[in-house]
Every structure is written in structure tokens, then in C-alpha cells.
Design a protein around this motif. Sequence first.
Motif, PDB file in Angstrom:
ATOM      1  N   ILE A 158     -10.291  -2.074   5.691  1.00  0.00           N
ATOM      2  CA  ILE A 158      -9.552  -1.402   6.191  1.00  0.00           C
ATOM      3  C   ILE A 158      -7.958  -1.468   6.393  1.00  0.00           C
ATOM      4  O   ILE A 158      -7.711   0.293   6.331  1.00  0.00           O
ATOM      5  CB  ILE A 158     -10.839  -1.287   7.761  1.00  0.00           C
ATOM      6  N   LEU A 159      -7.470  -2.445   6.031  1.00  0.00           N
ATOM      7  CA  LEU A 159      -6.145  -2.100   6.053  1.00  0.00           C
ATOM      8  C   LEU A 159      -5.039  -2.659   5.035  1.00  0.00           C
ATOM      9  O   LEU A 159      -3.895  -1.462   4.876  1.00  0.00           O
ATOM     10  CB  LEU A 159      -5.515  -4.020   7.576  1.00  0.00           C
ATOM     11  N   CYS A 160      -5.874  -3.595   3.970  1.00  0.00           N
ATOM     12  CA  CYS A 160      -5.417  -4.109   2.757  1.00  0.00           C
ATOM     13  C   CYS A 160      -5.464  -2.229   2.344  1.00  0.00           C
ATOM     14  O   CYS A 160      -6.508  -2.204   2.204  1.00  0.00           O
ATOM     15  CB  CYS A 160      -5.711  -4.906   2.498  1.00  0.00           C
ATOM     16  N   PRO A 161      -5.375  -2.306   0.966  1.00  0.00           N
ATOM     17  CA  PRO A 161      -5.679  -1.081  -0.450  1.00  0.00           C
ATOM     18  C   PRO A 161      -7.378  -1.718  -0.967  1.00  0.00           C
ATOM     19  O   PRO A 161      -7.043  -2.892  -0.983  1.00  0.00           O
ATOM     20  CB  PRO A 161      -4.678  -1.322  -1.257  1.00  0.00           C
ATOM     21  N   TRP A 213      -6.956  -4.607  -3.227  1.00  0.00           N
ATOM     22  CA  TRP A 213      -6.418  -5.625  -3.147  1.00  0.00           C
ATOM     23  C   TRP A 213      -7.198  -7.373  -3.527  1.00  0.00           C
ATOM     24  O   TRP A 213      -8.435  -7.051  -3.661  1.00  0.00           O
ATOM     25  CB  TRP A 213      -5.993  -5.993  -1.607  1.00  0.00           C
ATOM     26  N   LYS A 232       0.909  -1.065   0.104  1.00  0.00           N
ATOM     27  CA  LYS A 232      -0.229  -0.342   0.369  1.00  0.00           C
ATOM     28  C   LYS A 232       1.013   1.163   0.047  1.00  0.00           C
ATOM     29  O   LYS A 232       0.924   2.143  -0.394  1.00  0.00           O
ATOM     30  CB  LYS A 232      -0.758   0.268   1.100  1.00  0.00           C
ATOM     31  N   VAL A 283       5.760  -9.018  -7.186  1.00  0.00           N
ATOM     32  CA  VAL A 283       6.368  -9.987  -5.489  1.00  0.00           C
ATOM     33  C   VAL A 283       6.738 -11.275  -6.085  1.00  0.00           C
ATOM     34  O   VAL A 283       6.485 -12.523  -6.859  1.00  0.00           O
ATOM     35  CB  VAL A 283       4.941 -10.356  -5.310  1.00  0.00           C
ATOM     36  N   PRO A 296      -6.475 -12.055   2.979  1.00  0.00           N
ATOM     37  CA  PRO A 296      -5.156 -12.657   3.742  1.00  0.00           C
ATOM     38  C   PRO A 296      -5.462 -13.704   4.972  1.00  0.00           C
ATOM     39  O   PRO A 296      -4.125 -14.337   4.657  1.00  0.00           O
ATOM     40  CB  PRO A 296      -4.983 -11.367   3.811  1.00  0.00           C
ATOM     41  N   TYR A 339       2.874 -11.250   2.960  1.00  0.00           N
ATOM     42  CA  TYR A 339       2.698 -11.043   1.242  1.00  0.00           C
ATOM     43  C   TYR A 339       2.017  -9.386   0.977  1.00  0.00           C
ATOM     44  O   TYR A 339       1.782  -9.325   0.534  1.00  0.00           O
ATOM     45  CB  TYR A 339       0.590 -11.991   1.981  1.00  0.00           C
ATOM     46  N   TYR A 352       1.207  -6.078  -8.532  1.00  0.00           N
ATOM     47  CA  TYR A 352       0.300  -5.595  -7.694  1.00  0.00           C
ATOM     48  C   TYR A 352       1.153  -4.001  -8.364  1.00  0.00           C
ATOM     49  O   TYR A 352       1.563  -3.732  -8.301  1.00  0.00           O
ATOM     50  CB  TYR A 352       0.317  -5.584  -6.228  1.00  0.00           C
ATOM     51  N   HIS A 353      -0.301  -3.630  -9.202  1.00  0.00           N
ATOM     52  CA  HIS A 353      -0.020  -2.158 -10.123  1.00  0.00           C
ATOM     53  C   HIS A 353       1.648  -2.622 -10.749  1.00  0.00           C
ATOM     54  O   HIS A 353       2.312  -1.311 -10.420  1.00  0.00           O
ATOM     55  CB  HIS A 353      -0.120  -1.220  -8.498  1.00  0.00           C
ATOM     56  N   MET A 379      -9.943  -9.453   6.215  1.00  0.00           N
ATOM     57  CA  MET A 379      -8.752 -10.479   6.557  1.00  0.00           C
ATOM     58  C   MET A 379      -9.504 -11.600   6.212  1.00  0.00           C
ATOM     59  O   MET A 379      -8.947 -12.622   5.488  1.00  0.00           O
ATOM     60  CB  MET A 379      -8.556 -10.756   7.432  1.00  0.00           C
TER      61      MET A 379
END
Lengths: 163, 166
Positions: B130-133, B136, A79, B156, B140, A115, B151-152, B116
Motif C-alpha cells: 500500500i505504501l511502498c512501490p 519493492w 517511489k 542508494v 522494511p 530506507y 532501485y530502477h 511492512m
Amino acid sequence: MGVLENKFQDNVIVASMDKLLGWARSTSPWYFQFGLACCAIEMMSSAASRHDLERIGMMPRSSPRQADVMIVAGTVTMKMALRVKKLYEQMAEPKYVISMGSCATSGGPYWQHGYHVLKGVDLVVPVDVYVPGCPPRPEALIEGLLKLQEKIQTERPLTRKTV
Amino acid sequence: MTLVEIKSAINSQFPGVIIDNEELGDHQLELNGDKWLDIATFMKEDPILSFDQLECITGYDGGEEAALQTRYNFHSMEHRHKIEIIISHDREEPRVASIEKLWRIGDWFERETYDMFGIIYEGHRDLRRILCPDDWEGWPLRKNYKGQELYHGIVVPKIKEEDGWE
């Protein structure tokens, strides 16, 4: 300087413009003040009175437009990676990046199961100096900054690059 | 109040809603999720139970064979008793009523569990990650989660799990 030697008065300095610019740039690289994780605490400690980064001309700036060096201090999540890239693009040339600590360098303790963690900030922005440690002590960061200054000093901004 | 008393209070109001599970601990209670909003309202407003504090909402995934659950931790400041409510979900379509309007803190708790585990809280006013973009992919903390490869445009790197520390 053979031809020019002893031709001027005492208060005149003769140098090549390239060297002069290199010296001026290298001795005051202002860094971009932002921290991502615990490395930021060490960065703050380096900037505070005990280690005092202003001794070597480093001064924190809160805007990427005014900064020369970006210290990536801490874990870069996916992010945040997009935002780090955007901030790097907003900085004016010449710009340099220091990857501070093992998280920014390779993902650190998150390299296998994290991850959401970018495995090294060099995947999104070019890095000049890597500072190892988890987190690195202020002495290590200062060593990295001095290495960066050496690197800046050897640059020849006015010399035409051969293509 | 002890667990037995809380159990009988809920059972008298909503007969048949409690699921017997002998593996549970001293403060745990498994419920059927169909009438969850009504039960939660009762648990909050009944003067004998009076669970005025929602301490935590947790997700739990035991793997393909086991359950996908939401666990709620309640505490009563008035009576000083506590309980953990467990609700199991359908793995294909995990849905349960939102209790965000009863306990305001449930807003972020439910968003995190949604983020999650992908459990959908029906009636939540703003159910986003709330936490991940926002863009996403996947949930997880599910056992069958596979990390993204790209990712964009950021690659990874794949690290094989069997290789371990070398």
C-alpha cells in the motif's frame, strides 16, 4: 555598440539578440506547481500575497509542458523519484531545477535511516540551484530564484557552442 | 466488561485458544491464530462482546529470538470496552486469516502490515503493497531488513551506521 550609437530614434532599442533572449527568459520563469512535503507550504506562502512571487515574474503552472522551472519542494521518496524524473522529462527546453530544502538536497533528516528516501534529487535530475533550510523561509527561496534568474541571464542561447 | 469477563466469554466458546502470557497489560490477550476468523466473527457478533470497531492493526517484530506478531485493537461502542488481541506467527511463513470482510477498514490495515512486515492475510481480497512501490524488495519494518542498493538504476548511497554523526 560603438558603431550603432545615436544612429536611431529615441524609441528604438538596440541590443544583441542573445542578451534580449536572456532578459526575456530570466524575467518570467514560470514554475511547475507541485509540492512533496512541508517545503511546499513555504513555496505556497512565497507565492501568496505577502511575498508574492509574481513580483519577480514567477507564476505557477499546473502542467510540466508549460513550466520552465521545477521547484522540488520536499522529501523525494524512491517511489516519487521515478515520477519526478518523468515530470522533468516532460518539461520543454530550456528547463531548470531548484532543489528546495535539505530533504531534496541530501535526504535531510532521512539521510541515515530513511530506507525509502532518495538521498538528493540530483541523483535523478540535474539541479541548478540548491536552497538550504528545513524548510527554507520564503526569503531564502526568493533568493534562490533570483540566483537562478542571474544564471539564466548569463546564458547565450544563440551563440554557437565551441565543440 | 473487564478483561477477565471477555476472556471467559471467548474461552467458553473456544476452549484452549487463549495463550497464557503474564507480561501482557490490562487490555491485552494473546490467542492462538488457527481459528482466528471464527473467533473474530464471534467477537463481532456476540451481543455481550459486540466489538463493532476495529481501531488498528499493528505488526510487531521483536528480533530473531522473539516473536513476529500481529496486534489488533478492538473497541465496542455499545459497551465501551476495548481489547488488544495478539497473534504470533511463524517467522518463516507468517500467515493468518484475514478479517477484512468483517471490519471493512481491515482492508488497508492488513495491506499496510503486509507491506511492512510481510505477514500474509489469507482470504484478503486485494493483498498488495500500500505504501511502498509494487516492485519493492523486502519488508522494511522487520529487524533483519537490509535496504536496497539499487532501485530502477538509482544508486542508494550507503551510509555506515557505526560512523554516526560526524
